[in-house]
Design an enzyme around this catalytic site. Structure first.
Site, PDB file in Angstrom:
ATOM      1  N   LYS A  39       0.849  -1.190   0.000  1.00 13.35           N
ATOM      2  CA  LYS A  39       0.000   0.000   0.000  1.00 13.35           C
ATOM      3  C   LYS A  39       0.882   1.235   0.000  1.00 13.35           C
ATOM      4  O   LYS A  39       1.975   1.229   0.585  1.00 13.35           O
ATOM      5  CB  LYS A  39      -0.878   0.002   1.267  1.00 13.35           C
ATOM      6  CG  LYS A  39      -1.633   1.283   1.494  1.00 13.35           C
ATOM      7  CD  LYS A  39      -2.604   1.170   2.660  1.00 13.35           C
ATOM      8  CE  LYS A  39      -2.075   1.635   4.004  1.00 13.35           C
ATOM      9  NZ  LYS A  39      -1.507   2.982   4.053  1.00 13.35           N
ATOM     10  N   GLU A  55      -9.318   7.307   4.288  1.00 16.08           N
ATOM     11  CA  GLU A  55      -9.149   7.558   5.731  1.00 16.08           C
ATOM     12  C   GLU A  55      -9.707   8.925   6.140  1.00 16.08           C
ATOM     13  O   GLU A  55      -9.404   9.950   5.513  1.00 16.08           O
ATOM     14  CB  GLU A  55      -7.650   7.490   6.099  1.00 16.08           C
ATOM     15  CG  GLU A  55      -7.390   7.816   7.571  1.00 16.08           C
ATOM     16  CD  GLU A  55      -6.007   7.453   8.075  1.00 16.08           C
ATOM     17  OE1 GLU A  55      -5.219   6.856   7.307  1.00 16.08           O
ATOM     18  OE2 GLU A  55      -5.721   7.777   9.242  1.00 16.08           O
ATOM     19  N   GLU A  98       0.570   5.845  -0.043  1.00 21.57           N
ATOM     20  CA  GLU A  98      -0.331   6.983   0.211  1.00 21.57           C
ATOM     21  C   GLU A  98      -0.265   8.002  -0.906  1.00 21.57           C
ATOM     22  O   GLU A  98       0.807   8.257  -1.460  1.00 21.57           O
ATOM     23  CB  GLU A  98       0.084   7.676   1.522  1.00 21.57           C
ATOM     24  CG  GLU A  98      -0.050   6.804   2.746  1.00 21.57           C
ATOM     25  CD  GLU A  98       0.355   7.540   4.026  1.00 21.57           C
ATOM     26  OE1 GLU A  98       0.598   8.765   3.998  1.00 21.57           O
ATOM     27  OE2 GLU A  98       0.430   6.861   5.065  1.00 21.57           O
TER      28      GLU A  98
HETATM   29  O1  KIV Z   1       0.041   2.774   8.877  1.00 18.18           O
HETATM   30  C1  KIV Z   1      -1.143   2.501   9.005  1.00 18.18           C
HETATM   31  O2  KIV Z   1      -1.559   1.798   9.919  1.00 18.18           O
HETATM   32  C2  KIV Z   1      -2.056   3.076   8.033  1.00 18.18           C
HETATM   33  C3  KIV Z   1      -3.431   3.344   8.532  1.00 18.18           C
HETATM   34  C4  KIV Z   1      -3.445   4.625   9.274  1.00 18.18           C
HETATM   35  C5  KIV Z   1      -4.397   3.369   7.433  1.00 18.18           C
HETATM   36  O3  KIV Z   1      -1.680   3.387   6.958  1.00 18.18           O
END
Ligand code: KIV
Length: 281
Positions: A114, A183, A116
């Site tokens: 993942k 989020e 951002e």
């Molecule tokens: O690092 C994490 O746990 C995340 C969440 C805040 C979505 O990216």
């Protein structure tokens, strides 16, 4: 239960079956989560705060993140595990993004990674997807750029901000992401995004109109208490229980009420007498 695949997650969206997932950073938590039937686990860079005590996620390194992914992978072989790409492991170039995502795959055997950001990271999303990996997008409150956002604040609360999130979401799908995490966004905005996208759209603090819900394990279990976002529901108070247990232990030790015979090993019958004799000789 067999590990979910991308196809299963896609089918769950179509069938309206919610995906339940939490963060996990270590072996025991991941083991408990798999036992509880969690659909997915995120080894989030929130480990910076929850495990290492940093003020935010920025200091987390790829090496640290991968080490935690390895532990979670070992503990939860039948759960879909997502590695979270730390700050500056993908923002620099598409090549860096592919190589670092590949490290999560090769060294920790994650099922997906993942990152951002919206339109501005779509080049990286496409490059990672083109290299054959599953990549999840993450928009709304993106902790790695919380400075630019003015802090840990709800996002998409105006029409203009919501439109920009919707455009980001569409671009992320177009770039090849297999799913999207939203989020700290109002539920109505998340609902629009979920309905416009073919890929699964998950929520953390973005309300119930999503294809599944994520929670930070340390928040929901009452382990991390430095700050608690509005969207957290606490399911246990393990932090308080641990303090109680430690306090009782300290008291027991000081009062010599621990250990008792129940916690001690016995010598074989007759051996103590022999030992005492040997000490006299
Ligand atoms: O690092 C994490 O746990 C995340 C969440 C805040 C979505 O990216």
């Amino acid at each position: 239960m067999a590990k979910l695949s991308r196809i299963d997650l896609q089918r769950m969206k179509k069938d309206g079956k919610a995906v339940a997932w939490v963060t996990a950073y270590d072996f025991p938590t991941a083991q408990f989560a798999e036992k509880a039937g969690m659909d997915m686990l995120l080894v989030g860079d929130s480990l910076g705060m929850c495990v290492y005590g940093y003020e935010g996620t920025i200091p987390v390194t790829v090496d640290q993140a991968i080490m935690h992914c390895e532990a979670v992978r070992r503990a939860a072989p039948n759960t879909f595990v997502i590695g979270d790409m730390p700050f500056l492991s993908y923002q620099t170039t598409n090549a860096d993004a592919v190589l670092n995502a590949g490290r999560f795959y090769k060294e920790a055997m994650v099922d997906a990674v993942k990152l951002e950001g919206g339109i501005r990271v779509c080049g990286q999303i496409k490059a990672i997807a083109d290299a054959g990996m599953l990549i999840m997008g993450h928009i709304g409150l993106t902790p790695q750029s919380s400075g630019q956002l003015g802090g840990f604040k709800a996002q998409g609360t105006t029409a203009d901000a919501a439109i920009s999130l919707i455009r980001d979401a569409e671009a992320i799908q177009e770039a090849g992401a297999f799913s999207l995490l939203v989020e700290a966004v109002p539920p109505e905005v998340c609902r629009i995004i979920r309905d416009r996208l073919d890929i699964p759209v998950y929520s953390i603090g973005a309300g119930k109109y999503a294809d599944g819900q994520l929670m930070i394990c340390a928040d929901m279990l009452g382990i991390f208490k430095a700050f608690t976002p509005k969207f957290v529901k606490r399911y246990a108070d393990l932090g308080d229980q641990v303090v109680d247990a430690f306090e009782t232990y300290v008291k027991d030790v000081k009062e010599v009420s621990f250990p008792t015979e129940a916690h001690s090993y016995n010598m074989i019958s007759g051996e103590l007498e022999k030992l005492n004799q040997l000490l006299k000789d």
